[in-house]
Scaffold this active site. Sequence first.
Site, PDB file in Angstrom:
ATOM      1  N   MET A  90       0.820  -1.212   0.000  1.00  0.00           N
ATOM      2  CA  MET A  90       0.000   0.000   0.000  1.00  0.00           C
ATOM      3  C   MET A  90       0.858   1.268   0.000  1.00  0.00           C
ATOM      4  O   MET A  90       0.585   2.204   0.738  1.00  0.00           O
ATOM      5  CB  MET A  90      -0.927  -0.029   1.227  1.00  0.00           C
ATOM      6  CG  MET A  90      -2.054  -1.036   1.096  1.00  0.00           C
ATOM      7  SD  MET A  90      -3.289  -0.446  -0.106  1.00  0.00           S
ATOM      8  CE  MET A  90      -4.122  -1.979  -0.523  1.00  0.00           C
ATOM      9  N   HIS A 128       4.481   5.298   2.086  1.00  0.00           N
ATOM     10  CA  HIS A 128       3.288   4.505   2.368  1.00  0.00           C
ATOM     11  C   HIS A 128       2.048   5.384   2.289  1.00  0.00           C
ATOM     12  O   HIS A 128       2.054   6.521   2.722  1.00  0.00           O
ATOM     13  CB  HIS A 128       3.386   3.871   3.757  1.00  0.00           C
ATOM     14  CG  HIS A 128       2.522   2.668   3.904  1.00  0.00           C
ATOM     15  ND1 HIS A 128       1.165   2.752   4.109  1.00  0.00           N
ATOM     16  CD2 HIS A 128       2.808   1.349   3.809  1.00  0.00           C
ATOM     17  CE1 HIS A 128       0.660   1.529   4.171  1.00  0.00           C
ATOM     18  NE2 HIS A 128       1.643   0.655   3.981  1.00  0.00           N
ATOM     19  N   HIS A 129       0.976   4.808   1.746  1.00  0.00           N
ATOM     20  CA  HIS A 129      -0.259   5.578   1.583  1.00  0.00           C
ATOM     21  C   HIS A 129      -0.868   5.926   2.932  1.00  0.00           C
ATOM     22  O   HIS A 129      -1.689   6.853   3.031  1.00  0.00           O
ATOM     23  CB  HIS A 129      -1.251   4.796   0.710  1.00  0.00           C
ATOM     24  CG  HIS A 129      -2.169   5.671  -0.085  1.00  0.00           C
ATOM     25  ND1 HIS A 129      -2.635   6.888   0.376  1.00  0.00           N
ATOM     26  CD2 HIS A 129      -2.713   5.523  -1.320  1.00  0.00           C
ATOM     27  CE1 HIS A 129      -3.433   7.429  -0.538  1.00  0.00           C
ATOM     28  NE2 HIS A 129      -3.495   6.632  -1.583  1.00  0.00           N
ATOM     29  N   ALA A 130      -0.513   5.216   3.990  1.00  0.00           N
ATOM     30  CA  ALA A 130      -1.010   5.590   5.319  1.00  0.00           C
ATOM     31  C   ALA A 130      -0.417   6.926   5.767  1.00  0.00           C
ATOM     32  O   ALA A 130      -0.981   7.621   6.601  1.00  0.00           O
ATOM     33  CB  ALA A 130      -0.666   4.508   6.340  1.00  0.00           C
TER      34      ALA A 130
END
Lengths: 502, 502
Positions: free
Chosen positions: B21, B135-137
Site C-alpha cells: 500500500m 506509504h499511503h497511510a
Amino acid sequence: MHPLSPTDSAFLWMETRNQPMHVAGLNLYTPPPGAGADFVSRLLARWGKQRQAQPPFNLRPVLRLGMWHWEEDQEFELGYHLRHLALPHPGRIRELLVMVSRLHGNLMDRNRPLWEVYVIEGLPDGRFATYIKIHHALVDGVTGARMMASALSSSARGQKPALWAQKLGVHPASRSTVKPAPGLLQQISDIARAGRDILPGIGAGLMDMLRAGAGVAEVDGALPFQAPPSPFNVEISGSRRLAAQSYSLERLRTIGQASGATVNDVTLAICAGALRMYLQAHNSLPKKPLIAMVPVSLHGETDAGGNQVTLLLANLATHVEDPLARLQAIVHSTTQAKQRLSKMPRLQKMAHGMTTISPLGPGIVTGSARKRPVFNVVISNVPGPRQTLYLNGARLDEVYPVSITTHYLALNITISGYCDKLGFGYTACRRSVPAMQRMLDYTDAAIAELEQAVSKPPACADKMPRAPARVRKASAAPRKPASSAASAKPAVPQRRRKVSAS
Amino acid sequence: MHPLSPTDSAFLWMETRNQPMHVAGLNLYTPPPGAGADFVSRLLARWGKQRQAQPPFNLRPVLRLGMWHWEEDQEFELGYHLRHLALPHPGRIRELLVMVSRLHGNLMDRNRPLWEVYVIEGLPDGRFATYIKIHHALVDGVTGARMMASALSSSARGQKPALWAQKLGVHPASRSTVKPAPGLLQQISDIARAGRDILPGIGAGLMDMLRAGAGVAEVDGALPFQAPPSPFNVEISGSRRLAAQSYSLERLRTIGQASGATVNDVTLAICAGALRMYLQAHNSLPKKPLIAMVPVSLHGETDAGGNQVTLLLANLATHVEDPLARLQAIVHSTTQAKQRLSKMPRLQKMAHGMTTISPLGPGIVTGSARKRPVFNVVISNVPGPRQTLYLNGARLDEVYPVSITTHYLALNITISGYCDKLGFGYTACRRSVPAMQRMLDYTDAAIAELEQAVSKPPACADKMPRAPARVRKASAAPRKPASSAASAKPAVPQRRRKVSAS
C-alpha cells in the site's frame, strides 16, 4: 501437484514480512582474460534463452485444504526470476554487500516459483557477482549449495545449463510432479508409521528438556533452556545486514591439529571468540555460555532431497576467557552431542532435532524466548566444492552463504567451504544487531588469538595478550592478524579480502 | 504518539505481500552543464548529512490496543532510507522501468518510518532518476506530490533541504508528535460527532447502491455495481509492471476546447480509448462500459494533511466505438457525479466516497468482486507544479506517478501534471495484466483518434479510421501519432520519450 513435507511447509507457515524464509548464496567471479566489457551481458543473453525451468524451479506453492502443495507454474516467466543489476559508484565490495543486504530483506512473490537469480556487475576489474535466492521450503542449505555448484563447470572451457534449466532430480517434486494429495486415511497411516520410527528420538529430546528443567546440568554439555538471555534473542525487524569474509582452510586445520579439534569445532571456536568480543564491546556478555544450534545434514543417509537435517546444541563457552580452554570446552560439548546422535537412525535424529527446538514455537508466541531462549545463535557449516569452478569461463573466487534470521534468533552464522577457503557469512537483523560489520574484525581477532594460543606452550598461556582489551578500543579499520608461528609460515595464506555491508 | 485516522489506518490493515500500500513518484533529471560524472555521488553526500528526519518522515506505525498510531523512531537511520542504485548496461529507460517495477513490488519494513528514497544513476548523458516510495497511510497522492515538489527549487541555483529534512507542517502528526491516544469516552464522542456530520453523505451513497440494485440505471451516469466483469477485476500477485509516458498538456487542451470537455475529461477519454483497444486486443471487451473510480481531492477545503479525498464514478463508455461520442458520454457522466458532490460539505463527501466503495471489503473476501465489481479501474489525476523545477541544479524533466493495485483492481492509472506536460503512469499486477507495456501504444493511438475526431466535421465521423482494426495488428514498436490538424500546428509539441518496463 505434490504435498510438501511438514518441515518444508513450516518455512511457508512461519514466514512473515519480518522473517522471510529464504536462503541465498553470494558468489564472486573473475571473467576470463580479455573477456570484454560485455561479458555479463553475454552471460545474461545466454541464460535468457533457457526459458524452460526444470523442477523444482518451475514449482509454486499453493494451499489446498490447509496443506501446502507444489504445483507447476503454467505462466512461468524467466524474465521475472533472472535479474540484471549494477553496483553504483564506486562499486566496492561495500556497495555489493549494501545491495545484497537489501535484496535479502525482501519477501518473494508466492504466486511464482520461489527463486530469484541476480547477476550484479560493476565490481572493479570487470569482476561480477551472482546472488541467488531460494526459499527454504524448496531446498535446505546442503541441497541449495549442491544445486548452485552443479550449474558451474570444473573447467574454464565448460558450459553448463543455467541453474533452473538443469535436470537435477534431487528434489522430491522432480520425481512425481503430478501426484494426488494423500487422502485422510493415507495421511493418518503415514503419520502412524512415521511415529513408530521416530518415537525413541522424541523421547531423547524430551529427556534432555526434563533434565535441563530439573537443573541436572552437565559441566560442558549443552541442553535446551540452558541458554542465557542475550542481545541476539529479541524480536527482529524486516531489514537485514550482511557481513562476509573468507579464511584459509589451512589456518583452521593448523589450529585443529595442534589442539586435537576438528575443523568444525575450530569454526565454532572462532565464532565463539568473535561473539564474545562483540558482546563485550556492547557490555552484554552473559555470565553463562552462549548455546549454538548447529544443523547436521542427513544427506549422507538418504537421497530424499528437500529438508533433511537434524541438529545438535553446542556450548560455545563464551564465558571462558582463555581461547584454548574455550575451544576444548566446545570439543567436549560437540563430542557428547554427536555420541548421542550417532546411536539414532535417520528419522529418530530428525524427530530428536524437532523436539529439541519445539518449544521455539510457543516461546515465540508468549515472548518467553527472550528470557529463556532454547539456544542463542545458529551456526551452520555447509560443505562446498573442493575444486575451482567456472561460470562460462569466469572463475569463481569466493562463496558466501546468506541465511535466515527469525524472531529471537537475530543472528545467523553460516560457513561455506570452497576450494581451500571457508567463507563466513553473517546474516543479522539490521535493527537488533547494531554495528554488525564489526563482527569481521572480531572474527579476525578470534582466529589470531587461537593461532597464538596453540603455538605457545601451556605455561605461557597467562601471558597471552587478552583479546577483549584490544576489542574494546577496536576501530572500523581491518585488523592485521597478530603475529604468530602459524601466520609466519609461508604455507599459510593471509586472510582474504574483507567484505561487509555498511 | 498520534492515532491514525480510519482512512489512513485502512492502508495498513489492507496491506499484504500481494497488495503493498505504498505510492511513489519517479522523476527524471538532467544534471547542469559540466556537472561531472560524480554529480549523483555529490548529491548523495549532501543528502547523507541531513540525518535528522522531520515529521512525518521520522514516524513509524505501532499498534496499541488495536489502533494504529504514529510514534517517533528513536533509532532513525538515514542510511536505511536513502539508497543509491545504478542501471545495468545499456542503461535505457527500459532498464529503469524494469528496476522500478521490482522496487515497487517490495513491502516496506514497518519497524521504520515508511519511506524509501532511491537515487538511480546510469541513464545516457549523465541523466539520473529518483524513485521515492511513501506509504499511503502516511500521505495521499496530493500531499505526496506536494512534499516531493517542495524539496525542489524553482531556480537552477537554488538548494532546498532533502525531502525528509523539510519542516513541512502538512502532516497531522507534525503538529503534535506527542499526543495521548484518545480515551474510550473521547473516541465514542468523536465518532458520534463525526456521525452527525457525515450521515447525509452515507445516505446518498446507500441510495446510489439501492438504485443500482433495483436496476434504475441512468443512461450515461455511473453507479456502483453497474461495472461489468473485466480482466482487471481479478486477484493479483505480488509483482508489478509499470509503463509511463508524457504528453503535451496543449494537445489535451486542444481536444477539450474543440469538444467542450475539461482536460480531466479528455484524460479519462484517452484512458478509455487505450483500455478499449487493450481489451479488444485480448478479446475481452465487455459489452457494458467500464466504470472508473476517480479520486477527488478535498485539499482545497482543508489543511488537515493525511488522506483527504472523496471519489466519483465515471462511465468510461468503452462500449462506444466513436471516440467523440465516447468523450461526450464521459463528460455527461462526470458532470452528473460532480453536481451530486458539489451539494455536500467535506465530511459528507468523504463519507459518500467511503460508502460507495464499502462493498469492496466484503466483495474481496467473498470473491464476488470478480463477478460484480464496484468499478473496474482507478484513474487518478494528481495536479503538479507548473514551473520548471531543479534538484541541486539538475533540471527535472519528467514526472511519473507509481500507484497501488489491489485484489480485483489489477490496474491503476495515475496522471501527474508537470510544467506543460502530463505524465501517464500505468501500474499493474505483472501476472494478471499481461503485455501491459502495449498500453502506451494504445494511449498514443487514443490521443491520435481523439485529435482526428475533433478536427473533422461531424458528417465525416463515419469515415474515420477505426482504431480497433489498427490495434489488432499493433507491433511493440512506438506508434507515430496519426497526422491531424492538431499535431500539424507548430505550437503542439510532439509526444515525449516513451518509457515502459519489459
